[in-house]
Design a protein around this motif. Structure first.
Motif, short mmCIF file in Angstrom:
data_model
loop_
_atom_site.label_atom_id
_atom_site.label_comp_id
_atom_site.label_asym_id
_atom_site.label_seq_id
_atom_site.Cartn_x
_atom_site.Cartn_y
_atom_site.Cartn_z
N GLU A 62 -33.49 -42.52 39.00
CA GLU A 62 -33.31 -43.86 38.44
C GLU A 62 -31.87 -44.10 37.99
OE1 GLU A 62 -36.21 -44.18 35.36
OE2 GLU A 62 -37.88 -44.46 36.76
N ASP A 63 -31.01 -43.13 38.30
CA ASP A 63 -29.60 -43.25 37.90
C ASP A 63 -28.93 -44.37 38.68
OD1 ASP A 63 -26.81 -42.72 37.44
OD2 ASP A 63 -27.38 -40.70 36.80
N ALA A 64 -28.21 -45.24 38.00
CA ALA A 64 -27.57 -46.38 38.67
C ALA A 64 -26.25 -46.00 39.35
CB ALA A 64 -27.33 -47.50 37.65
N ARG A 65 -25.73 -44.80 39.05
CA ARG A 65 -24.45 -44.40 39.64
C ARG A 65 -24.58 -44.18 41.15
NH1 ARG A 65 -23.15 -39.46 35.60
NH2 ARG A 65 -25.40 -39.21 35.91
N PRO A 66 -23.50 -44.42 41.92
CA PRO A 66 -23.55 -44.16 43.37
C PRO A 66 -23.89 -42.69 43.64
CG PRO A 66 -21.51 -45.29 42.76
CD PRO A 66 -22.19 -44.92 41.49
N LEU A 67 -24.71 -42.46 44.65
CA LEU A 67 -25.16 -41.11 44.99
C LEU A 67 -24.73 -40.78 46.42
CD1 LEU A 67 -26.86 -38.62 44.13
CD2 LEU A 67 -28.88 -39.82 44.95
N VAL A 68 -23.94 -39.73 46.57
CA VAL A 68 -23.47 -39.28 47.90
C VAL A 68 -24.02 -37.88 48.14
CG1 VAL A 68 -21.45 -38.62 49.28
CG2 VAL A 68 -21.36 -40.68 47.86
N ALA A 69 -24.55 -37.64 49.34
CA ALA A 69 -25.13 -36.32 49.65
C ALA A 69 -24.26 -35.58 50.67
CB ALA A 69 -26.54 -36.49 50.19
N VAL A 70 -24.09 -34.27 50.43
CA VAL A 70 -23.46 -33.37 51.40
C VAL A 70 -24.47 -32.28 51.70
CG1 VAL A 70 -21.59 -31.73 51.83
CG2 VAL A 70 -21.13 -33.81 50.54
N VAL A 71 -24.78 -32.06 52.98
CA VAL A 71 -25.72 -31.00 53.35
C VAL A 71 -25.02 -30.01 54.26
CG1 VAL A 71 -27.72 -32.52 53.09
CG2 VAL A 71 -26.72 -32.24 55.34
N ASN A 72 -25.24 -28.73 54.01
CA ASN A 72 -24.59 -27.67 54.79
C ASN A 72 -25.62 -26.58 55.07
OD1 ASN A 72 -22.69 -26.05 56.03
ND2 ASN A 72 -21.73 -25.38 54.13
N PRO A 73 -26.66 -26.92 55.89
CA PRO A 73 -27.76 -25.97 56.10
C PRO A 73 -27.41 -24.86 57.08
CG PRO A 73 -28.15 -27.93 57.40
CD PRO A 73 -26.85 -28.16 56.65
N SER A 74 -28.31 -23.89 57.18
CA SER A 74 -28.17 -22.83 58.18
C SER A 74 -28.47 -23.43 59.56
CB SER A 74 -29.16 -21.71 57.88
OG SER A 74 -30.49 -22.18 58.08
N ARG A 75 -28.42 -22.59 60.58
CA ARG A 75 -28.70 -23.08 61.94
C ARG A 75 -30.10 -23.65 62.10
NH1 ARG A 75 -25.78 -18.88 66.20
NH2 ARG A 75 -23.71 -19.05 65.28
N ALA A 76 -30.99 -23.26 61.20
CA ALA A 76 -32.37 -23.77 61.26
C ALA A 76 -32.45 -25.24 60.86
CB ALA A 76 -33.27 -22.93 60.37
N GLY A 77 -31.37 -25.80 60.33
CA GLY A 77 -31.37 -27.20 59.93
C GLY A 77 -32.12 -27.43 58.63
N LEU A 78 -32.33 -28.71 58.30
CA LEU A 78 -33.04 -29.09 57.08
C LEU A 78 -34.53 -29.21 57.33
CD1 LEU A 78 -30.71 -31.97 55.81
CD2 LEU A 78 -30.88 -29.68 54.83
N HIS A 79 -35.32 -28.83 56.35
CA HIS A 79 -36.77 -29.02 56.41
C HIS A 79 -37.06 -30.52 56.47
CE1 HIS A 79 -40.99 -28.92 55.13
NE2 HIS A 79 -40.98 -27.62 55.42
N HIS A 80 -38.13 -30.88 57.18
CA HIS A 80 -38.49 -32.30 57.33
C HIS A 80 -38.64 -32.99 55.98
CE1 HIS A 80 -40.34 -35.97 58.74
NE2 HIS A 80 -41.39 -35.73 57.98
N ARG A 81 -39.16 -32.27 54.98
CA ARG A 81 -39.36 -32.88 53.65
C ARG A 81 -38.03 -33.22 52.98
NH1 ARG A 81 -43.89 -29.21 52.86
NH2 ARG A 81 -42.69 -27.90 51.42
N VAL A 82 -36.98 -32.45 53.29
CA VAL A 82 -35.65 -32.74 52.74
C VAL A 82 -35.11 -34.02 53.36
CG1 VAL A 82 -33.28 -31.89 52.50
CG2 VAL A 82 -35.20 -30.30 52.31
N VAL A 83 -35.21 -34.12 54.69
CA VAL A 83 -34.74 -35.32 55.39
C VAL A 83 -35.49 -36.54 54.87
CG1 VAL A 83 -34.49 -36.44 57.65
CG2 VAL A 83 -34.15 -33.97 57.45
N ARG A 84 -36.80 -36.38 54.72
CA ARG A 84 -37.64 -37.49 54.25
C ARG A 84 -37.20 -37.94 52.85
NH1 ARG A 84 -43.56 -35.84 54.91
NH2 ARG A 84 -43.39 -35.01 52.80
N ALA A 85 -36.92 -36.98 51.96
CA ALA A 85 -36.51 -37.31 50.59
C ALA A 85 -35.17 -38.05 50.59
CB ALA A 85 -36.41 -36.03 49.76
N ILE A 86 -34.24 -37.60 51.43
CA ILE A 86 -32.92 -38.27 51.52
C ILE A 86 -33.10 -39.69 52.07
CG2 ILE A 86 -30.71 -38.26 52.75
CD1 ILE A 86 -30.86 -35.16 52.67
N ARG A 87 -33.86 -39.76 53.14
CA ARG A 87 -34.08 -41.04 53.82
C ARG A 87 -34.74 -42.07 52.89
NH1 ARG A 87 -35.28 -42.71 59.44
NH2 ARG A 87 -35.83 -44.89 59.10
N ASN A 88 -35.69 -41.61 52.08
CA ASN A 88 -36.46 -42.52 51.24
C ASN A 88 -35.81 -42.82 49.89
OD1 ASN A 88 -38.28 -42.45 53.31
ND2 ASN A 88 -39.78 -41.15 52.28
#
Length: 469
Positions: free
Chosen positions: A378-404
């Motif tokens: 609920e924070d009103a400040r701008p939110l920027v994400a940086v992801v640096n996963p292993s070769r396996a990539g991000l779990h679908h739930r992580v992508v979903r959380a970012i997307r939503n």
């Protein structure tokens, strides 16, 4: 971004000894690459040396002048972006930009160090070309083909002399030992791989993996004492180890939580400096393998993220906190998430030691921590994400959380293998809303791609892909 970040430095490239200073055309480079690839394949025939075969397997671009290596990597990243554009078109998204790419692609940013750049090397123990099962080196061949040969890495251009020295000493030690090497777990044996980590401050950490099999505690204690004696009083003293660790492991890979790293000698951590900050490194903590290249990469990430004084930076798969901490002075707050508990301990220590108080680090799987964190954001400040996963990539739930999470308008994805599982992540970030996959938020769009050569002589590089919405 400053021009030096966006294109290979002509001064750097022209200063390399024996390099052709005329820039190669794409066709010329592609033709040369095919020609040299044929030569490499030919050199894998029985007539070629084992050293050559290993160099071809691990550093397939080693024969090419560095400028041409960068061009080969640029072409491979171009194909990745073309593939992403085609996949997005199939989803009904008009993503085609000039050249069939999904977004502009900058030239590959060169590594500041070309040879001996690795700060971490893993050496295996197996049968060498002469049949000696106590050979310490890197593999030629595969387990599936049952043609593995362990070749010493003394000639490898990407491995620094210190790593080679420690590997040579470890080989001398296990050849003196009456215990057998552990090549296949079910066949017995004990001595396994060696990991060497070094820093620009002159620190060296060695981690020896050992399969205990049926040995009792007394016998184990004897082996640990002999290993310590060899590296502190015997021939191994030339390595001047800062830290010597021992890990008993009955699995292929083992975390500290599964089987603790036992400090036999020296300091529990080694230390590195990046962008004026001091970082503590534990045995299994992630740290970019090319320290000089990491500095260039992190500086670019700071520019691309466009963070400001009121921004909250979300550093996902943060390791020891290098990215978040190096950008902490530009933002209001950093939140780092990392699965390796010891790395989080390092990140917290790093923040405290460097006097950085606006960072919060959370330990746990990103797919468990992130949905909970962002669903109640609920924070009103701008939110920027940086992801640096292993070769396996991000779990679908992580992508979903970012997307939503509607607060995230800007996302930087750093990938060492964008053609692999990361491609699935890119598509999930950019596809139209999909209730079946619970992807409800507004889709992202790829905006800019910059490859960084963190791994000279190999075909790999780190691709930084900026997504916005």
């Amino acid at each position: 971004l400053p021009p030096w970040l966006l294109r290979p430095s002509s001064a750097l490239l022209s200063s390399l000894p024996g390099r052709d200073r005329s820039p190669p055309t794409e066709k010329k480079t592609a033709a040369k690459w095919k020609e040299k690839k044929k030569a490499r394949e030919g050199s894998s025939l029985p007539g070629s040396s084992w050293e050559e075969r290993l160099a071809n397997a691990v550093t397939p671009l080693w024969r090419l002048p560095y400028q041409e290596q960068l061009q080969v990597k640029y072409e491979s990243q171009r194909k990745v972006l073309q593939a992403l554009a085609s996949r997005l078109e199939e989803l009904g998204i008009d993503a085609q930009k000039p050249g069939g790419l999904c977004c502009p692609l900058q030239p590959v940013v060169p590594s500041p160090v070309i040879n001996g750049y690795r700060n971490k090397s893993t050496f295996s123990v197996n049968r060498g070309p002469d049949g000696n099962p106590k050979t310490v080196g890197l593999y030629v061949g595969t387990g599936r083909e049952r043609n593995i040969v362990c070749v010493k890495a003394n000639h490898m251009e990407n491995i620094p002399p210190k790593h080679k020295q420690v590997a040579q000493c470890y080989e001398e030690f296990i050849r003196r030992s009456p215990l057998e090497p552990c090549i296949l777990f079910h066949e017995g044996g004990h001595w396994r791989e060696l990991v060497v980590r070094t820093t620009s401050r002159g620190h060296t950490m060695a981690i020896v993996t050992f399969h205990p099999q049926e040995l009792g505690q007394e016998a184990l204690a004897t082996q640990k004492a002999l290993l310590k004696e060899f590296f502190t009083c015997g021939p191994g003293t030339v390595c001047a180890l800062t830290s010597l660790y021992f890990q008993e492991s009955t699995m292929t890979r083992c975390s500290h939580e599964q089987s603790p790293f036992q400090l036999l000698h020296g300091e529990p951590h080694i230390f590195e400096e990046v962008r004026g900050l001091k970082f503590r490194i534990s045995p299994d903590a992630f740290f970019q393998v090319n320290t000089g290249g990491a500095e260039v990469l992190y500086q670019a990430v700071g520019k691309l993220s466009q963070v400001g004084g009121d921004t909250v930076l979300l550093d996902i798969c943060c390791g020891t906190g290098t990215i978040g901490l190096s950008l902490a002075h530009q933002v209001s707050k950093v939140i780092g998430v990392e699965v390796v508990e010891k790395a989080i301990e390092d990140a917290r220590w790093n923040a405290a030691f460097n006097g950085i108080s606006n960072c919060e680090f959370r330990s746990g799987k990103a797919e468990a921590v992130l949905p909970q964190l962002l669903s109640s954001w609920e924070d009103a400040r701008p939110l920027v994400a940086v992801v640096n996963p292993s070769r396996a990539g991000l779990h679908h739930r992580v992508v979903r959380a970012i997307r939503n999470c509607t607060s995230i308008r800007r996302l930087l994805y750093i990938s060492c293998k964008p053609e692999g599982e990361a491609m699935r992540n890119f598509l999930e970030l950019c596809c139209p809303p999909d209730p079946g996959k619970k992807l409800a938020g507004e889709p992202f769009a790829p905006t800019l791609a910059i490859p960084f050569d963190m791994f000279p002589h190999t075909v790999h590089c780190e691709l930084v892909l900026l997504f916005t919405r």
